[in-house]
Design an enzyme around this catalytic site. Structure first.
Site, PDB file in Angstrom:
ATOM      1  N   ASN A  74       0.810  -1.221   0.000  1.00 32.22           N
ATOM      2  CA  ASN A  74       0.000   0.000   0.000  1.00 32.22           C
ATOM      3  C   ASN A  74       0.842   1.269   0.000  1.00 32.22           C
ATOM      4  O   ASN A  74       0.352   2.330   0.353  1.00 32.22           O
ATOM      5  CB  ASN A  74      -0.934   0.012   1.204  1.00 32.22           C
ATOM      6  CG  ASN A  74      -1.891  -1.159   1.175  1.00 32.22           C
ATOM      7  OD1 ASN A  74      -1.804  -2.058   1.994  1.00 32.22           O
ATOM      8  ND2 ASN A  74      -2.775  -1.161   0.194  1.00 32.22           N
ATOM      9  N   VAL A  81       1.992   7.116   0.928  1.00 29.00           N
ATOM     10  CA  VAL A  81       1.149   6.105   1.546  1.00 29.00           C
ATOM     11  C   VAL A  81      -0.254   6.177   0.951  1.00 29.00           C
ATOM     12  O   VAL A  81      -0.815   7.258   0.806  1.00 29.00           O
ATOM     13  CB  VAL A  81       1.060   6.326   3.066  1.00 29.00           C
ATOM     14  CG1 VAL A  81       0.165   5.287   3.693  1.00 29.00           C
ATOM     15  CG2 VAL A  81       2.432   6.283   3.680  1.00 29.00           C
ATOM     16  N   CYS A  82      -0.807   5.031   0.602  1.00 26.76           N
ATOM     17  CA  CYS A  82      -2.167   4.969   0.074  1.00 26.76           C
ATOM     18  C   CYS A  82      -3.029   4.288   1.119  1.00 26.76           C
ATOM     19  O   CYS A  82      -2.971   3.077   1.293  1.00 26.76           O
ATOM     20  CB  CYS A  82      -2.178   4.181  -1.230  1.00 26.76           C
ATOM     21  SG  CYS A  82      -3.811   3.858  -1.869  1.00 26.76           S
ATOM     22  N   ILE A  83      -3.812   5.075   1.836  1.00 30.80           N
ATOM     23  CA  ILE A  83      -4.647   4.510   2.887  1.00 30.80           C
ATOM     24  C   ILE A  83      -5.939   5.294   2.906  1.00 30.80           C
ATOM     25  O   ILE A  83      -5.938   6.512   2.734  1.00 30.80           O
ATOM     26  CB  ILE A  83      -3.895   4.530   4.245  1.00 30.80           C
ATOM     27  CG1 ILE A  83      -4.685   3.806   5.323  1.00 30.80           C
ATOM     28  CG2 ILE A  83      -3.541   5.930   4.662  1.00 30.80           C
ATOM     29  CD1 ILE A  83      -3.871   3.552   6.574  1.00 30.80           C
TER      30      ILE A  83
END
Lengths: 158, 405
Positions: A74, A81-83
């Protein structure tokens, strides 16, 4: 301006991470140090992330970027950061996140970093940012764990 | 913006050994701005936020930031009781802190009241509760209010006017009284007697006035009356209406801004942002116990706009950097060269790196090959090539893997 308060609101995080502005003059750029969670391949690692705040924070979420980049499903190859908690309900890069998981002004730096820590432990393969890493995690987990450990050792200069 | 570190309060000011106080402090804070409630308003879902925070949040998404239930800004209700609770707590806070904390850890906030512990604290607290409703500004601009209160000769010895400099409080080894470190020597020289009062010029005058008027002890009262007088002429709450800026022409918006006596500079976008932010500020202001004047609001608006402009400029700068690649390259040529050289002079990648890449390649192979890997961990290279021509590249990689091992 609210970051001022935030800074002290986050004055006592547990040992997992620390965060603070990089310089006294610019409160919109923070740096966070995150410890790899226990019982994961990231254990023992210390990761540096840069937090960039928009001027209308906390209406809009901040951005989080690992520097150096982290090998994780992720995390984009450039370290971002991909959240879901850092996405506003409006924009949806992956088109299926629930709005309940999205950014809201009541979130705090502490909460976001905590969810990043749990993301390190349990990657979300459905919304992968690093596709190679996703594949590796799915098909050959031991190898993925080995690479992660290796990168941690490398980063620590061992 | 001129808040110093010590002016910012947060729940962890209270020691972790007293979680109930930490929780109390945290419960009186707005979840959005993490500060104490400023003009709290109640939502239909039961959550409470600062009026300004929730109005700003609703301008983006019409939902409660906590539970995401739909909310409209017409349904907000002032929560005056909570506001009073917050104000009362704010007055009591420094005292609780002093009572609870070892003196060295005390924050500047607690300092001015630090030695009140020795004094008649019950009496003081009563005063505080009475004052609470009239004294909203105190927490946000403490210096003035506190200085005025310290006019009383008895108290002024505790918070000397120039007490901004000392950083730590100590307890006198003889009489146990708390005082700033720099005052300790003087205090000991005086055999623990009370220090001579130091007055600033205007404070001296005020003290004389109060003496001459024979109001020795009741000098809080005139101040209170002043406070109420200031508050009473507040205009009847007529909220500003939010407009649908999308369907308005630039001219209409300009007229709106002139009506609100705001500046009409800048593009349409800037004007819309200015007006909508002012409406938010204005309406939020009506939810506080002591609303600010229009002038103050306009000042706030200007400060907000200046901050936004700076932000935009910074963003532009960042963009320019990327666009100007050639110039950037020329400027940093030396650095690039040294980086390239350092990479060239680095030792060649180790065998472990090779296995990493080969493993990645192997993963792209078909299931058949993968099964093959599993069944025979060290196959001979030529056999591999014969078996699966289609996946030649991958199989070759595998062979290199084996060699490296």
């Amino acid at each position: 301006m609210t970051e001022y308060k935030q800074m002290t609101a986050n004055g006592s995080p547990d040992d997992m991470f620390t965060a603070g502005p990089i310089s006294e003059s610019n409160f919109f750029e923070w740096e966070a140090l995150i410890q790899g969670p226990k019982d994961t391949p990231f254990e023992g690692g210390v990761f540096v992330a840069k937090l960039t705040f928009p001027s209308d924070y906390p209406l809009s979420p901040f951005k989080m970027k690992f520097d150096p980049p982290l090998f994780h499903p992720n995390v984009y190859p450039d370290g971002t950061v991909c959240i879901s908690i850092l996405h506003t309900p409006g924009d949806d890069p992956t088109m299926y996140e629930l709005s309940s998981e999205r950014w809201s002004p009541v979130q705090s730096i502490e909460k976001v970093i905590l969810s990043v820590v749990s993301m390190l432990a349990e990657p979300n393969l459905e919304s992968g940012a690093n596709i190679d890493c996703c594949k590796l995690y799915r098909d050959n987990k031991p190898e993925y764990e080995r690479i992660v450990r290796e990168s941690i050792l490398e980063q620590l200069g061992l | 913006m001129d808040l110093t570190d010590s002016d910012i309060t947060d729940p962890t000011d209270f020691p972790a050994s007293l979680p109930s106080l930490v929780a109390l402090d945290a419960a009186l804070r707005c979840a959005v701005c993490k500060d104490f409630f400023k003009g709290p308003v109640l939502l239909t879902c039961g959550h409470t936020f600062c009026s300004f925070c929730i109005r700003e949040a609703l301008s983006e998404h019409k939902e409660c930031p906590s539970c995401r239930k739909p909310v409209s800004d017409q349904s907000l209700h002032r929560n005056t009781t909570l506001e009073e609770v917050v104000l009362a707590f704010l007055r009591a806070r420094p005292e609780i802190l002093t009572a609870v904390k070892p003196p060295e850890l005390k924050r500047k906030r607690a300092r001015s009241d630090s030695s009140a512990v020795a004094g008649p604290s019950v009496h003081r607290q009563d005063e505080d509760v009475e004052e609470a409703s009239d004294d909203e500004v105190v927490e946000y601009s403490p210096s003035e209010g506190e200085r005025q209160r310290s006019i009383s000769p008895r108290k002024s010895k505790e918070s000397t006017p120039g007490s901004a400099a000392p950083t730590s409080f100590v307890s006198c080894p003889i009489c146990i009284e708390y005082m700033p470190m720099i005052e300790l020597n003087e205090h000991l020289d005086r055999n623990c007697a009370a220090p001579r009062k130091k007055f600033k010029a205007d404070e001296g005058k005020l003290a004389w006035q109060s003496l001459l008027n024979g109001k020795g002890k009741a000098k809080e009262k005139p101040r209170l009356k002043n406070g109420t007088k200031k508050r009473s002429p507040s205009p009847p709450p007529t909220r500003m209406v939010k407009h649908n800026y999308h369907i308005m022409s630039e001219k209409d918006i300009r007229a709106l801004l002139t009506d609100a006596s705001l500046s009409t500079d800048g593009s349409k976008k800037a004007m819309v942002a200015r007006h909508s932010h002012f409406v938010t500020l204005f309406n939020a202001n009506l939810d506080t116990m002591r609303p600010k004047s229009r002038k103050e609001l306009i000042k706030e608006l200007e400060a907000w706009e200046a901050g936004k402009e700076m932000d935009d400029r910074q963003k532009k700068k960042r963009k320019e950097k990327v666009e100007d690649t050639k110039q950037y390259e020329a400027a940093n040529q030396d650095q690039f060269k040294s980086m390239i050289n350092s990479i060239k002079s680095r030792p060649k990648p180790s065998s472990s790196a090779l296995t990493t890449t080969s493993a990645k390649f192997a993963l792209t192979a078909t299931d058949e090959t993968k099964g093959f890997f599993d069944s025979s961990p060290a196959p001979s290279p030529p056999k591999n090539l014969k078996r699966d021509g289609e996946n030649e590249v991958i199989v070759l990689c595998d062979s290199s893997d084996v060699e490296a091992l």
